[in-house]
Design a protein around this motif. Sequence first.
Motif, mmCIF file in Angstrom:
data_model
loop_
_atom_site.group_PDB
_atom_site.id
_atom_site.type_symbol
_atom_site.label_atom_id
_atom_site.label_comp_id
_atom_site.label_asym_id
_atom_site.label_seq_id
_atom_site.Cartn_x
_atom_site.Cartn_y
_atom_site.Cartn_z
ATOM 1 N N ASP A 158 -8.141 75.786 51.427
ATOM 2 C CA ASP A 158 -9.093 76.500 52.289
ATOM 3 C C ASP A 158 -8.404 77.594 53.103
ATOM 4 N N ILE A 159 -7.144 77.318 53.446
ATOM 5 C CA ILE A 159 -6.419 78.357 54.173
ATOM 6 C C ILE A 159 -6.235 79.569 53.267
ATOM 7 N N GLU A 160 -5.877 79.304 52.035
ATOM 8 C CA GLU A 160 -5.662 80.416 51.118
ATOM 9 C C GLU A 160 -6.937 81.238 50.944
ATOM 10 N N GLU A 161 -8.058 80.555 50.841
ATOM 11 C CA GLU A 161 -9.334 81.270 50.699
ATOM 12 C C GLU A 161 -9.552 82.241 51.848
ATOM 13 N N MET A 162 -9.344 81.723 53.048
ATOM 14 C CA MET A 162 -9.540 82.553 54.237
ATOM 15 C C MET A 162 -8.584 83.742 54.228
ATOM 16 N N LEU A 163 -7.364 83.409 53.869
ATOM 17 C CA LEU A 163 -6.353 84.441 53.869
ATOM 18 C C LEU A 163 -6.664 85.529 52.841
ATOM 19 N N ARG A 164 -7.120 85.089 51.681
ATOM 20 C CA ARG A 164 -7.457 86.051 50.632
ATOM 21 C C ARG A 164 -8.470 87.079 51.123
ATOM 22 N N ALA A 165 -9.483 86.576 51.805
ATOM 23 C CA ALA A 165 -10.515 87.487 52.306
ATOM 24 C C ALA A 165 -9.911 88.487 53.280
ATOM 25 N N SER A 166 -9.037 87.981 54.151
ATOM 26 C CA SER A 166 -8.479 88.888 55.153
ATOM 27 C C SER A 166 -7.483 89.872 54.520
ATOM 28 N N ILE A 167 -6.734 89.383 53.526
ATOM 29 C CA ILE A 167 -5.788 90.285 52.852
ATOM 30 C C ILE A 167 -6.537 91.419 52.173
ATOM 31 N N GLU A 168 -7.602 91.043 51.503
ATOM 32 C CA GLU A 168 -8.368 92.044 50.784
ATOM 33 C C GLU A 168 -8.891 93.115 51.741
ATOM 34 N N LYS A 169 -9.391 92.649 52.860
ATOM 35 C CA LYS A 169 -9.951 93.582 53.843
ATOM 36 C C LYS A 169 -8.855 94.528 54.349
#
Length: 459
Positions: A186-197
């Motif tokens: 779940d941390i990775e999911e959150m991080l992915r969204a923020s990285i993409e942004k």
Amino acid sequence: MITEDTIAALATPPGEGGIAVIRLSGAKSLRIARRLYVNGKREKQEKFEDRYLHYGYILDKDQNTVDEVLLVYMKAPKTYTREDVVEIHCHGGMIPVQKIITLTLEEGARLAQPGEFTKRAFLNGRVDLAQAEAVMDLISSKSEDAAKASLNQMGGSLSRKIKALRDDLLDLMASIEVTVDYPEEDIEEMLRASIEKRLKEAKRECLHLLETADQGRLIREGLKVVIIGKPNVGKSSLLNALLRENRAIVTDIPGTTRDVIEDYVNIKGVLVQILDTAGIRETMDQVEKIGVEKSRELTRDADLILLLLDASNSLEEEDRKILQWLDNKRVLILLNKADKPSIIEEEEIRSLADSSIIWTSMIVGTGLDEVEDYIYDMVYSGSTGPKNPAMVTNNRHKEALIRGQKHIEEALKAMDAYMPLDIVTIDVRDAWEALGEITGESLTENLVDKIFMEFCLGK
Ligand SMILES: Nc1nc2c(ncn2[C@@H]2O[C@H](COP(=O)(O)OP(=O)(O)OP(=O)(O)O)[C@@H](O)[C@H]2O)c(=O)[nH]1
Ligand SMILES: [Mg+2]
């Protein structure tokens, strides 16, 4: 950086002048000043006040006076190079200059390489590479706007943007590293969204800076405007009108201009290089033929082509041909000789080309303001002068930005394809490296040397 050698060079242009400034930088500067200089009472001087203009003489080995000078000692580190700097202001003739430089060399300085003073400023951390390059740009700028852009860059306007961008990318890499070490879904999911942004933001910023590059180039190098058209339509008259002088010969004999005539003019602050060319026509004359070929070639790298048509005549086959081979180029069509009864049909031209059309008369002077407005607007697209202080004016910077932006794009693609984050981070690092070339943080020594070798001597 600890450099052992002290460098010396003439900082003013060579030749005759009121004064010349010889600059020394390095640890031995002060010692050399002590050895060569005597004060107004012809006494040796041990102590030189920091940033104070001392009046005296330079003496040679036999204590003969070489010149009457002003000497200033600037103590490290608050100097251009961050080293001890001594400037000797002597009379601006080649003999005193050569003699004084030779004396400094005999006392242990060595001749500076081109750009070496600024290179030391860079290596000692006073300026970054983009700022150092701006110094050269300022020196060579040919218009007020170009100088303004260089000054902004020297002040760090571009560097700050690049630094912010790189800090962001570095931060991204750090947060990726953390998740790679602690893989929790779940941390990775959150991080992915923020990285993409954040990657998208970085990309936008790159593109935004790149958008300024075209304008930046035009401001720096000026606009190349080529005048073409059939013989006798008034091309040379237009050149003269824009230059406000009789630069080119004007006659009513078709084929007057045979070679390219070029000059620079400042149009509302925009530096414009104008080229007048030989009239284009099928010709048997060998000299003229070469001229016509040249005209065609010039249109290839022109920023703007001014195509002149004679409005007092109907459109001819030759005009149509020219219109055809100018397709895809930025063309402004001028219907000249508007003071005479007009025969040309504007509608027909509109059907052949989608360029703007201006009616002009070189005899009366109509339409010239509009031509100038058009050129100005090309650079500033309707805005009033350079607005964005962080502007890319240098090709090297532009090229690094393009690469940086491409790597960010790759990173985004990898995100899209749901690649592991440690793969994504490779692209982010590449982008970070590419952008670092602008400020010089990620450039090899060889490349840095090469950049400074293009500087002028004594700077
Ligand atoms: N009536 C009128 N005559 C013009 C105008 N512009 C130029 N002329 C005349 O047209 C003739 C040719 O002008 P140039 O400027 O030499 O023409 P060009 O296109 O440079 O000619 P080439 O060098 O032979 O290709 C001269 O006699 C000019 O005085 C105009 O707007 N109105
Ligand atoms: Mg001509």
